[in-house]
Motif scaffolding. Structure first.
Motif, PDB file in Angstrom:
ATOM      1  N   ILE A 187       0.778  -1.282   0.009  1.00 32.69           N
ATOM      2  CA  ILE A 187       0.060  -0.144   0.092  1.00 32.69           C
ATOM      3  C   ILE A 187       0.974   1.374  -0.072  1.00 32.69           C
ATOM      4  O   ILE A 187       0.589   2.236  -0.790  1.00 32.69           O
ATOM      5  CB  ILE A 187      -0.881   0.054   1.069  1.00 32.69           C
ATOM      6  CG1 ILE A 187      -1.882  -1.198   1.070  1.00 32.69           C
ATOM      7  CG2 ILE A 187      -1.745   1.447   1.321  1.00 32.69           C
ATOM      8  CD1 ILE A 187      -2.773  -1.288   2.478  1.00 32.69           C
ATOM      9  N   ARG A 188       1.924   1.299   0.771  1.00 30.94           N
ATOM     10  CA  ARG A 188       2.669   2.348   1.045  1.00 30.94           C
ATOM     11  C   ARG A 188       3.319   2.660  -0.377  1.00 30.94           C
ATOM     12  O   ARG A 188       3.488   3.747  -0.788  1.00 30.94           O
ATOM     13  CB  ARG A 188       3.855   2.088   2.097  1.00 30.94           C
ATOM     14  CG  ARG A 188       4.901   3.371   2.071  1.00 30.94           C
ATOM     15  CD  ARG A 188       5.829   2.959   3.127  1.00 30.94           C
ATOM     16  NE  ARG A 188       5.252   2.863   4.535  1.00 30.94           N
ATOM     17  CZ  ARG A 188       5.391   1.681   5.166  1.00 30.94           C
ATOM     18  NH1 ARG A 188       5.648   0.670   4.508  1.00 30.94           N
ATOM     19  NH2 ARG A 188       4.786   1.670   6.246  1.00 30.94           N
ATOM     20  N   GLY A 189       3.719   1.567  -1.039  1.00 27.82           N
ATOM     21  CA  GLY A 189       4.586   2.011  -2.330  1.00 27.82           C
ATOM     22  C   GLY A 189       3.315   2.554  -3.430  1.00 27.82           C
ATOM     23  O   GLY A 189       3.912   3.131  -4.379  1.00 27.82           O
ATOM     24  N   LEU A 190       2.334   1.875  -3.407  1.00 29.66           N
ATOM     25  CA  LEU A 190       1.221   2.539  -4.514  1.00 29.66           C
ATOM     26  C   LEU A 190       1.193   3.933  -4.057  1.00 29.66           C
ATOM     27  O   LEU A 190       1.028   4.635  -5.165  1.00 29.66           O
ATOM     28  CB  LEU A 190      -0.064   1.743  -4.125  1.00 29.66           C
ATOM     29  CG  LEU A 190       0.046   0.262  -4.753  1.00 29.66           C
ATOM     30  CD1 LEU A 190      -1.336  -0.466  -3.989  1.00 29.66           C
ATOM     31  CD2 LEU A 190      -0.092   0.134  -6.257  1.00 29.66           C
ATOM     32  N   PHE A 191       0.784   4.242  -2.912  1.00 30.75           N
ATOM     33  CA  PHE A 191       0.710   5.770  -2.760  1.00 30.75           C
ATOM     34  C   PHE A 191       1.952   6.605  -3.105  1.00 30.75           C
ATOM     35  O   PHE A 191       1.838   7.775  -3.723  1.00 30.75           O
ATOM     36  CB  PHE A 191       0.520   5.970  -1.254  1.00 30.75           C
ATOM     37  CG  PHE A 191      -0.826   5.947  -0.753  1.00 30.75           C
ATOM     38  CD1 PHE A 191      -1.746   7.126  -0.760  1.00 30.75           C
ATOM     39  CD2 PHE A 191      -1.411   4.777  -0.765  1.00 30.75           C
ATOM     40  CE1 PHE A 191      -3.150   7.080  -0.414  1.00 30.75           C
ATOM     41  CE2 PHE A 191      -2.816   4.611  -0.367  1.00 30.75           C
ATOM     42  CZ  PHE A 191      -3.648   5.720  -0.203  1.00 30.75           C
TER      43      PHE A 191
END
Length: 271
Positions: A187-191
Motif C-alpha cells: 500500500i505504501r508503495g502504491l501511494f
C-alpha cells in the motif's frame, strides 16, 4: 426514505448495510479517520468509495463547517441510501456515481480525502490513486483504512467460514476479498508511486461491539454481497449458520453480546 425491506435486491442490501454494519464497523472507522485527518472549516472534503455516506455524515457531525462535501461511489443503490440518509440528517452533500479511476471533477479541488474499506476493491489501484492525486490540492491530506489479513479479523473469518459451509465457496470468497490487500508495504508503495508524500501506514486495531450478538449475526450474514443467499435457506438452516458464526467468534461472543478486534492498515499522506 423508501427502501425495499421485503426482497433480497440491491436496495435492501444498501439499507441492511447501513442499519447493521455501519453502526458496528464503519462508523467507528470513520471517526478514526476523521480524527487523524482533522478536517477544518472551509475545507473541501472527498469521501471516496463512500458507500452509504457514513464518513460524510460523520464529518458533518464532528463540528467543522466544510466548504463542501462530496461522496463518490460506483454503486448507485448505495449512493441512493447515502443521499436519503444525509437528507434525513440535514447534511448537504454532492453524490457522484463514478469509478475511482475516472473522477468527473476538476483538478486541485479537494483539501481532504477519505476512503474507508474500499481501496482493496478498486480494480485499478494505481489509476485510482493517480486520479486522487490529480483532484487533491497541493498539501491536501488523505486518510484511508484497508483491512488486514483475515487471520487477524475474527468476525470476517467466522463469516467467511460459515458462508463457505452453508452457502458455498463463492460466498466465502466475497468476504475474504475484504482482506485482499493486507500488505502495508504494498500500500505504501502504491501511494508513493502515485506522487503522494509523507506516506505513513500504521496497523490499527479497533475493538468493536454489539450488545446483541445474535441480532448482529442475523443482519450481517445477509449483509454481504453473497450472504443474501442465506435468506433463501430454510429457517433451520439459517439458525444453524448463525450458530456457527457465533461459535466461530470464540470468546468474542459471551452468549449475549459480541466484542471483537477489527484490524486495518490506516494510511495517511499528503498530496
Amino acid at each position: 426514505m423508501t427502501v425495499d425491506t421485503m426482497g433480497d435486491g440491491p436496495t435492501r442490501f444498501a439499507s441492511r448495510y447501513e442499519t447493521v454494519l455501519v453502526p458496528v464497523i464503519f462508523r467507528p472507522w470513520a471517526r478514526e479517520l476523521i480524527r487523524r485527518a482533522d478536517p477544518r472549516d472551509g475545507e473541501h472534503i472527498l469521501d471516496l468509495g463512500c458507500g452509504t455516506g457514513v464518513v460524510t455524515r460523520e464529518v458533518a457531525a464532528a463540528g467543522a463547517r466544510p466548504g463542501s462535501l462530496t461522496g463518490v461511489d460506483y454503486n448507485g443503490d448505495m449512493l441512493a441510501e447515502a443521499r436519503a440518509r444525509s437528507e434525513e440528517a440535514g447534511v448537504e452533500a454532492t453524490w457522484i456515481e463514478a469509478d475511482a479511476a475516472e473522477l468527473p471533477v476538476p483538478d486541485d479541488c479537494f483539501d481532504v480525502a477519505f476512503c474507508q474499506q474500499a481501496f482493496q476493491f478498486f480494480p485499478d489501484r494505481p489509476a485510482a490513486l493517480g486520479e486522487l492525486r490529480r483532484v487533491m490540492r497541493p498539501g491536501g491530506r488523505v486518510a484511508f483504512c484497508v483491512q488486514t489479513g483475515i487471520a487477524e479479523n475474527p468476525q470476517l473469518r467466522a463469516q467467511a467460514e460459515t458462508l463457505e459451509k452453508h452457502v458455498g465457496p463463492e460466498a466465502g470468497a466475497a468476504v475474504r476479498a475484504i482482506c485482499g490487500l493486507p500488505d502495508g508495504g504494498v500500500i505504501r508503495g502504491l501511494f508513493a508511486d502515485a506522487g503522494f508524500r509523507d506516506v505513513a501506514v500504521e496497523k490499527v486495531s479497533l475493538t468493536l461491539y454489539h450488545p446483541d450478538g445474535r441480532a448482529f449475526a442475523e443482519g450481517a450474514m445477509g449483509g454481504m454481497h453473497t450472504g443474501d443467499k442465506l435468506s433463501k435457506s430454510t429457517e433451520a438452516a439459517r439458525a444453524a449458520a448463525i450458530a456457527d458464526f457465533l461459535a466461530g467468534l470464540g470468546g468474542g461472543y459471551d452468549g449475549t453480546a459480541i466484542r471483537f478486534p477489527h484490524v486495518s492498515n490506516v494510511v495517511t499522506a499528503r498530496a
